[in-house]
Write an enzyme that holds these catalytic residues in place. Structure first.
Site, PDB file in Angstrom:
ATOM      1  N   ARG A 213     -10.157   1.102  15.058  1.00 34.70           N
ATOM      2  CA  ARG A 213     -10.041   1.886  13.831  1.00 34.70           C
ATOM      3  C   ARG A 213     -11.096   1.385  12.866  1.00 34.70           C
ATOM      4  O   ARG A 213     -12.097   2.042  12.626  1.00 34.70           O
ATOM      5  CB  ARG A 213      -8.624   1.754  13.273  1.00 34.70           C
TER       6      ARG A 213
ATOM      7  N   MET B  14      10.620  25.005  -1.062  1.00 33.39           N
ATOM      8  CA  MET B  14       9.806  24.016  -1.763  1.00 33.39           C
ATOM      9  C   MET B  14      10.653  23.045  -2.577  1.00 33.39           C
ATOM     10  O   MET B  14      10.421  21.831  -2.558  1.00 33.39           O
ATOM     11  CB  MET B  14       8.799  24.706  -2.687  1.00 33.39           C
TER      12      MET B  14
ATOM     13  N   LYS C  67       0.843  -1.199   0.000  1.00 31.96           N
ATOM     14  CA  LYS C  67       0.000   0.000   0.000  1.00 31.96           C
ATOM     15  C   LYS C  67       0.875   1.245   0.000  1.00 31.96           C
ATOM     16  O   LYS C  67       2.079   1.189   0.288  1.00 31.96           O
ATOM     17  CB  LYS C  67      -0.917  -0.007   1.218  1.00 31.96           C
TER      18      LYS C  67
ATOM     19  N   TYR D  39      14.536  31.891   3.534  1.00 37.58           N
ATOM     20  CA  TYR D  39      13.324  32.636   3.860  1.00 37.58           C
ATOM     21  C   TYR D  39      13.310  33.084   5.317  1.00 37.58           C
ATOM     22  O   TYR D  39      13.773  32.359   6.220  1.00 37.58           O
ATOM     23  CB  TYR D  39      12.088  31.782   3.599  1.00 37.58           C
TER      24      TYR D  39
END
Length: 819
Positions: free
Chosen positions: A585, A763, A488, A714
């Site tokens: 769950r 990014m 998965k 940044y």
């Protein structure tokens, strides 16, 4: 493995076998793997009893055309046209046959052992000696109890030198390999910690390895490797090298680095000699010195060796599987070409089920030792056996012998340039393409033309490590227990069909995916294994049924919805019932089981294939009492369903850590998840039982010198108070390197040294401090590998390895390696 040797009657005598009656056959091929059948009419299959019992695959091998078998016991049904040689130990019989064959040849053989560097030394000796000898060598790292006899079987009358490596993992193994290889020259490479777990001490491991040299006339080694234990060696001629012991035959007196190379000076026979090695890393330098010493010991003149060493080529240890243009997969093995490695590469090509067409691009095979007529007849036969549909042959000899080839779509070119010019016309579409060429043909140009261009950041996936980890967990299973592999979430970030193909080839029993579209993609890629869908969406039930996927059913709502999609006239459809034993769950709670049993009885359109649950804390000893309670509740649920349904189903509750810690609860099947990728909280990393599967790497795009007090990135978060050098690397949070790694929390490895992040992660890139590192633009920067693991990264930001792996963006190029 193909040769051309003995009658079945003679083999019976050699291995001392009992025999069932059958026709007298000439045997020229030895087989040990039911998935790799070649020359079936003249093959002998050895039913080895290893991780899987070869006897269970006799019917498959017979169906593939093989009629001769070595077994420990006969199958229930004995075909009249088959011959069975019955022995007490099949592996011992294989080795005895190899010993008999080896004793018919008097060629010199170099036997190589050690902890590290065996394959590199073997391949480099081949490069250095192939101008003077017709060399037969074991391909890649086939150095095991099975691999060695299979390739000693390859020795033929045209061979004038053998080079074989031998690896062992425990005691008494080398004693079985020595008479098979029977080396006349012994070479000991670097002694490290590999396989330490199989021995009580490093001294015992060394003693066992040195048994390979029992009958050598010449032994080459570094003086320090034996640390005063030369008494373990036979009374042969010892040829030593050293950087410390002036009494060594080759005493390295000076070493310095040039541009991408290492210069060496040494004292030898009271004279100064020198050479240049085209590598700078210490492992390569040590391996090259070993090769230097071997040639000197064999009598080569120092000046002659010095001319050859600068041309040592990198050893390509593995195939690379990459995404190609036009929905193709490209298997890049463009640096070597010989008959044995061609067969290995073709076997890997046949594993690829994601495309309908299998294509081979092959160069002339150089220095095979066979007449060209015989060689290319064998190559053509191999292509027919492997079902190759498209073929491009490059080289004068392939073109001259093209009449032997009968591939449906085939082309021949005299040169690589001619093929390159013709690539647009060939129009590769939706194919698995194997590129296999001798280095001189420069097939890397073809690879570059066919591979899809992608982001420079790369996630390398070692398929051999996946196989190793799969087999480690298999070794812990009780007989008859099935294994479901979890693929998965893009196989935990590692890929879809690429990993599933390996698991299918390795005969996993089940696969599991999270969503229906993941299962559909696997079916479209040719995966035929049963696939369980953990979270099926009702809107896609039609696709699930069309692709024969098997849903997890965890609620009455989902069960009723699924029943509405079934036709009463069809065969009962397999479903998997999830029971909630404490995770809370998904799943039926115990109080719902009576109603569930009643509903299942009323609807024979479904068949319960398995009943399962999920452990909450299988790796945590502090919760072991709760884990035991989960087992008890699960047992109760299975008994209730069993009594109601009246037919057996598969029971499974163990996940990765559960396999390691709770062997008593294996039941009928286990589910292997992140352990497949080398991560298990219940298996200490230092044990060596699991191998890391993935390496995430990028490169340095720019270097800058920063003045004291200047800021980086940044929001001016990054600062080097004393100034220094920063490197900008091509990875950011869009690639999965999360912003939490910024400002010194994360560390990358550059040229083996730790480089902390500086400032915020952007990014598409981030900055690292390389003030203390010798580095150039374009150098690699490692995010994680075997040195800095995925678990280490998870610890840096307070998360779990699952999150690190599954966050790696799909824009990051995946490259798959197979040795």
């Amino acid at each position: 493995m193909h040769s051309g040797r003995y009658t079945i009657g003679l083999i019976q005598q050699i291995i001392g076998a009992g025999v069932t009656s059958g026709p007298e056959t000439l045997i020229d091929t030895l087989l040990t793997d039911s998935r790799r059948i070649s020359n079936p009419a003249t093959a002998l299959f050895f039913a080895l009893n290893g991780r899987r019992d070869g006897h269970t695959y006799l019917h498959e091998v017979y169906a593939a055309g093989v009629r001769n078998f070595v077994v420990q016991h006969l199958p229930d049904e004995i075909p009249a046209d088959a011959t069975f040689l019955i022995v007490p130990d099949v592996l011992a019989a294989l080795q005895a046959l190899a010993v008999y064959h080896r004793n018919h040849f008097q060629l010199p053989v170099i036997g190589i052992t050690g902890s590290n560097g065996k394959t590199i030394v073997k391949e480099w000796l081949h490069q250095l000696l192939s101008a003077d000898y017709q060399v037969i060598r074991s391909p890649k790292s086939y150095n095991s109890q099975i691999g060695v006899p299979l390739f000693v079987w390859q020795i033929g009358g045209g061979d004038t030198l053998g080079i074989f490596e031998a690896g062992i993992s425990t005691v008494q193994e080398m004693a079985r390999l020595e008479p098979i290889i029977r080396p006349s020259i012994g070479v000991l490479t670097h002694m490290g910690t590999a396989h330490d777990e199989g021995f009580i001490s490093a001294a015992q491991k060394l003693k066992e390895k040195l048994q390979l040299f029992a009958h050598c006339q010449l032994i080459v080694y570094q003086s320090e490797a034996l640390a005063g234990q030369t008494g373990l060696l036979p009374a042969a001629r010892h040829f030593t090298w050293s950087r410390q012991a002036a009494g060594a035959k080759v005493f390295i007196t000076k070493q310095w680095q040039g541009q991408g190379e290492t210069h060496l000076e040494a004292m030898y026979n009271e004279a100064m000699i020198s050479c240049v090695i085209p590598y700078q890393d210490e492992a390569s330098v040590e391996n090259a010195i070993t090769c230097w010493a071997v040639l000197l010991a064999m009598g080569y003149m120092p000046a002659a060796i010095a001319k050859r060493l600068p041309y040592l080529q990198p050893v390509r240890m593995r195939l690379e599987l990459k995404n190609g243009r036009n929905n193709c997969s490209v298997i890049d093995d463009s640096y070597n070409s010989d008959l044995q490695s061609l067969e290995i590469a073709l076997n890997f090509l046949t594993q690829q089920n994601q495309h309908p067409v299998k294509t081979l691009i092959l160069s002339d095979i150089l220095q095979s030792g066979l007449p060209n007529e015989v060689l290319y007849q064998q190559v053509a036969a191999m292509l027919r056996q492997k079902g190759i549909q498209r073929f491009m042959g490059v080289g004068v000899q392939l073109s001259a012998h093209q009449s032997h080839f009968q591939v449906p779509d085939q082309y021949f070119y005299a040169t690589t340039e001619a093929l390159t010019d013709d690539l647009p016309r060939l129009n590769f579409q939706n194919e698995s393409i194997l590129i296999k060429g001798a280095r001189i043909f420069q097939f890397q140009r073809i690879s570059r033309a066919l591979v899809q261009k992608a982001h420079g950041t790369v996630l390398e996936i070692n398929l051999n490590a996946i196989i190793h980890n799969l087999n480690y967990y298999r070794s812990r299973l009780q007989p008859g227990v099935k294994l479901m592999a979890m693929v998965k979430a893009f196989s935990y970030g590692s890929g879809t069909f690429e990993v599933a193909n390996v698991l299918q080839y390795q005969k996993a029993d089940y696969l599991a995916v999270a969503y229906i579209d993941e299962g559909v993609a696997l079916r479209q890629a040719g995966i035929s294994l049963p696939i369980m869908v953990l979270n099926p969406e009702p809107a896609a039930f039609a696709q699930l049924l069309a692709c024969q996927l098997e849903p997890e059913i965890y609620s009455f709502t989902l069960l009723k919805e699924f029943l509405s999609h079934l036709s009463p006239a069809q065969e009962p459809y397999p479903i998997h019932i999830k029971v909630d034993t404490g995770m809370h769950r998904l799943g039926f709670i115990l109080s719902e089981l009576d109603e569930l049993c009643q509903l299942l009885q009323q609807h024979p359109a479904v068949k319960v294939q398995s009943v399962f649950s999920h452990l909450v804390a299988s790796d945590a000893a502090v919760h072991d009492n709760f884990t035991r309670q989960q087992f008890a509740w699960f047992k109760q649920a299975c008994e209730k369903l069993q009594n109601t349904l009246g037919y057996p189903f598969i029971r499974h509750i163990l996940n990765t850590s559960g396999i390691s810690r709770w062997p008593e609860a294996q039941l009928d099947m286990v589910r292997l998840g992140i352990g497949l990728y080398g991560i298990d909280a219940a298996v200490p990393a230092a044990s060596g039982n699991l191998q890391p599967v993935a390496t995430l790497k990028t490169s340095i795009s720019q270097l800058k010198t920063i003045k004291p007090g200047e800021t980086v990135g940044y929001n001016r978060k990054g600062i080097l108070p004393k100034g220094g050098r920063i490197a900008t690397v091509r990875i950011g949070y869009a690639d999965g390197y999360l912003r939490t790694f910024g400002n010194g929390v994360g560390h990358l490895l550059v040229n083996g040294k730790v480089a902390p992040t500086v400032g915020n992660i952007a990014m598409d890139m981030c900055m690292i401090d390389v003030s203390h590192i010798e580095v150039q633009e374009g150098d690699e920067a490692i995010i994680f590998n075997e040195q800095q693991t995925v678990a280490d990264l998870a610890q840096q930001i307070g998360t779990i390895p699952y999150e690190i792996l599954t966050n790696i963006s799909q824009r990051v190029k995946r490259v798959y390696f197979y040795e």
